[in-house]
Design a protein around this motif. Sequence first.
Motif, PDB file in Angstrom:
ATOM      1  N   UNK A   1      -0.563  15.519  10.182  1.00 58.85           N
ATOM      2  CA  UNK A   1      -1.487  16.346   9.692  1.00 58.85           C
ATOM      3  C   UNK A   1      -1.654  16.142   8.230  1.00 58.85           C
ATOM      4  N   UNK A   2      -2.766  16.609   7.648  1.00 56.55           N
ATOM      5  CA  UNK A   2      -3.416  16.762   6.500  1.00 56.55           C
ATOM      6  C   UNK A   2      -3.063  15.338   5.359  1.00 56.55           C
ATOM      7  N   UNK A   3      -3.106  14.265   6.422  1.00 56.44           N
ATOM      8  CA  UNK A   3      -3.094  13.013   5.704  1.00 56.44           C
ATOM      9  C   UNK A   3      -4.469  12.386   6.065  1.00 56.44           C
ATOM     10  N   UNK A   4      -5.104  12.054   4.790  1.00 60.24           N
ATOM     11  CA  UNK A   4      -6.417  11.750   4.506  1.00 60.24           C
ATOM     12  C   UNK A   4      -6.693  10.294   4.262  1.00 60.24           C
ATOM     13  N   UNK A   5      -6.002  10.254   3.076  1.00 57.65           N
ATOM     14  CA  UNK A   5      -5.966   8.757   2.583  1.00 57.65           C
ATOM     15  C   UNK A   5      -4.692   8.202   2.340  1.00 57.65           C
ATOM     16  N   UNK A   6      -4.298   6.958   2.693  1.00 62.23           N
ATOM     17  CA  UNK A   6      -3.231   6.281   2.680  1.00 62.23           C
ATOM     18  C   UNK A   6      -3.351   4.903   1.941  1.00 62.23           C
ATOM     19  N   UNK A   7      -2.280   4.665   0.770  1.00 62.60           N
ATOM     20  CA  UNK A   7      -2.327   3.406   0.086  1.00 62.60           C
ATOM     21  C   UNK A   7      -1.326   2.672   0.738  1.00 62.60           C
ATOM     22  N   UNK A   8      -1.714   1.554   1.132  1.00 65.88           N
ATOM     23  CA  UNK A   8      -0.686   0.417   1.504  1.00 65.88           C
ATOM     24  C   UNK A   8      -0.724  -0.831   0.582  1.00 65.88           C
ATOM     25  N   UNK A   9       0.471  -0.746   0.051  1.00 63.65           N
ATOM     26  CA  UNK A   9       0.888  -1.602  -0.739  1.00 63.65           C
ATOM     27  C   UNK A   9       1.654  -2.881  -0.270  1.00 63.65           C
ATOM     28  N   UNK A  10       0.970  -3.843  -0.115  1.00 64.93           N
ATOM     29  CA  UNK A  10       1.571  -5.309   0.786  1.00 64.93           C
ATOM     30  C   UNK A  10       1.933  -6.208  -0.160  1.00 64.93           C
ATOM     31  N   UNK A  11       3.241  -6.211  -0.730  1.00 64.65           N
ATOM     32  CA  UNK A  11       3.411  -7.301  -1.565  1.00 64.65           C
ATOM     33  C   UNK A  11       4.367  -8.371  -0.991  1.00 64.65           C
TER      34      UNK A  11
ATOM     35  N   UNK B   1      -0.124   9.304   1.083  1.00 65.26           N
ATOM     36  CA  UNK B   1       0.664   8.787   1.338  1.00 65.26           C
ATOM     37  C   UNK B   1       0.658   7.455   1.190  1.00 65.26           C
ATOM     38  N   UNK B   2       1.829   6.725   0.672  1.00 68.39           N
ATOM     39  CA  UNK B   2       1.968   5.322   0.162  1.00 68.39           C
ATOM     40  C   UNK B   2       2.821   4.612   1.159  1.00 68.39           C
ATOM     41  N   UNK B   3       2.502   3.530   1.685  1.00 68.38           N
ATOM     42  CA  UNK B   3       3.266   2.604   2.597  1.00 68.38           C
ATOM     43  C   UNK B   3       3.562   1.559   1.973  1.00 68.38           C
ATOM     44  N   UNK B   4       4.834   0.802   2.110  1.00 65.11           N
ATOM     45  CA  UNK B   4       5.373  -0.340   1.327  1.00 65.11           C
ATOM     46  C   UNK B   4       5.408  -1.294   2.556  1.00 65.11           C
ATOM     47  N   UNK B   5       4.879  -2.557   2.121  1.00 71.44           N
ATOM     48  CA  UNK B   5       4.849  -3.578   3.217  1.00 71.44           C
ATOM     49  C   UNK B   5       5.378  -4.794   2.270  1.00 71.44           C
ATOM     50  N   UNK B   6       6.050  -5.818   2.882  1.00 68.38           N
ATOM     51  CA  UNK B   6       6.171  -7.027   2.121  1.00 68.38           C
ATOM     52  C   UNK B   6       7.628  -7.020   1.503  1.00 68.38           C
ATOM     53  N   UNK B   7       8.223  -8.451   1.518  1.00 66.37           N
ATOM     54  CA  UNK B   7       9.424  -8.469   0.915  1.00 66.37           C
ATOM     55  C   UNK B   7       9.641  -8.121  -0.496  1.00 66.37           C
ATOM     56  N   UNK B   8       8.504  -8.506  -1.176  1.00 65.52           N
ATOM     57  CA  UNK B   8       8.665  -8.320  -2.774  1.00 65.52           C
ATOM     58  C   UNK B   8       8.471  -6.692  -2.911  1.00 65.52           C
ATOM     59  N   UNK B   9       8.240  -5.762  -2.046  1.00 67.30           N
ATOM     60  CA  UNK B   9       8.051  -4.289  -2.316  1.00 67.30           C
ATOM     61  C   UNK B   9       9.140  -3.700  -2.253  1.00 67.30           C
TER      62      UNK B   9
END
Length: 409
Positions: free
Chosen positions: A214-224, A364-372
């Motif tokens: 709930x109340x999540x509209x924009x998600x930043x996905x940082x795939x490093x 929300x911010x999601x981290x992806x990838x080994x460098x993250x």
Amino acid sequence: MSGHILILFVSVLVAVSAVLSALGFKGRVEVIGVDLGTTYSVAAVSEKGRVRVFEDPVRGKLTASTVAFLQDGGVLVGNAAKRHALKDPKNVIYDAKRFIGRKYDDPTVAEQAKKYAFAVVENTTTHDAAFRVHGRTIAPAEVGAEVVKALLKTVNEDLGHENVKRAVIAVPASFGAAQTAATGEAFKAAGLRVARVMPEPVAAAVAYGLHKKENVHHILVFDFGGGTLDVSILYVQKGSIEVVANGGDNDLGGTDFDGCIADDLTKQVNAVASSTDCDDFVTTEPCEPHVLQQLAEEMKVQVSSVDTVQRKCAARTKKGCEELELTLTKQRFEKTCAHLFQRALKTVDDTLTNGMLTKKDVDEVVLVGGTSRVPHMRELLRKSIGVSKLNLEIDPDVTVAVGAASILD
């Protein structure tokens, strides 16, 4: 009488199920989720609502997307291929995802090709970018197919059957039709039909269930990852996810940090050595560029959890052939590679600007990838966006595969 027969039948069925379970039978899974990554690849499966990442007894959960093509026609995949590169770098292909589905005359191909020991050539039939190994022309999709075959072998051995014939795959949000199609060809060549294609950032958000929060509209996905940085902004509405902005730096990834550290190690070697022509030591590799590159990768990983890391290589100094002790501290790493950290943050800022959004819009911010998983990168990102926490509970190396498998529920 019929009631007794039914009870007997059910009892036998339960008993058989118990025996199969005890023997390790996991059911007839037919679809898996796969992340065919630039640097590492992962496969996962959803079993009764729970996602499990396949783990190879030797390679672990991550299979290096590296393939060594041998003179006799055989191949090595994963870490075995990386080790083979130490003695035959021209016939070991990695980062093939950077070239997949691209024409040879694409300006990015020529720029990327400069970084590698292997030869990037033109497929004279399709005019696509390809590789030359032992006089043969190998397409990037063929490299990908060998990696998928290795993953599928682990899957089959784990499940105890060979019924898996389809895969949900994830591709970068920046991939065009040709790149996506070529990726699909890699799976087809490995014996898997593509059941569904997901943008990687969407798969990452699904892995955390953010499309249901709930109340999540924009998600930043940082795939490093190891080869590239991809930043995506997702918009969530009524359980559906849409990519509304996408940016990235195709020349910035974990290998660039490895290169940054390797340059620093080279300076340490050059400060005391006159030559790397030194084979007096049986167990210590000479301080050759490819050896320093491998040491740099190992030191980068370790310096994330300790303050100081040391490694040795052999070189010729005024005293003769010596073992040199190379040092990397956390502070030195952060200072030496500061320009790379700042490039990553600028990519985030540019992506938000292109999407006509501000950092305050990010829920929300999601981290992806080994460098993250580099602590300094995480803290810089958290402070830059202004969020209290990052989504990092799932191993960032497997998040995309977990999301691809989750969609099967």
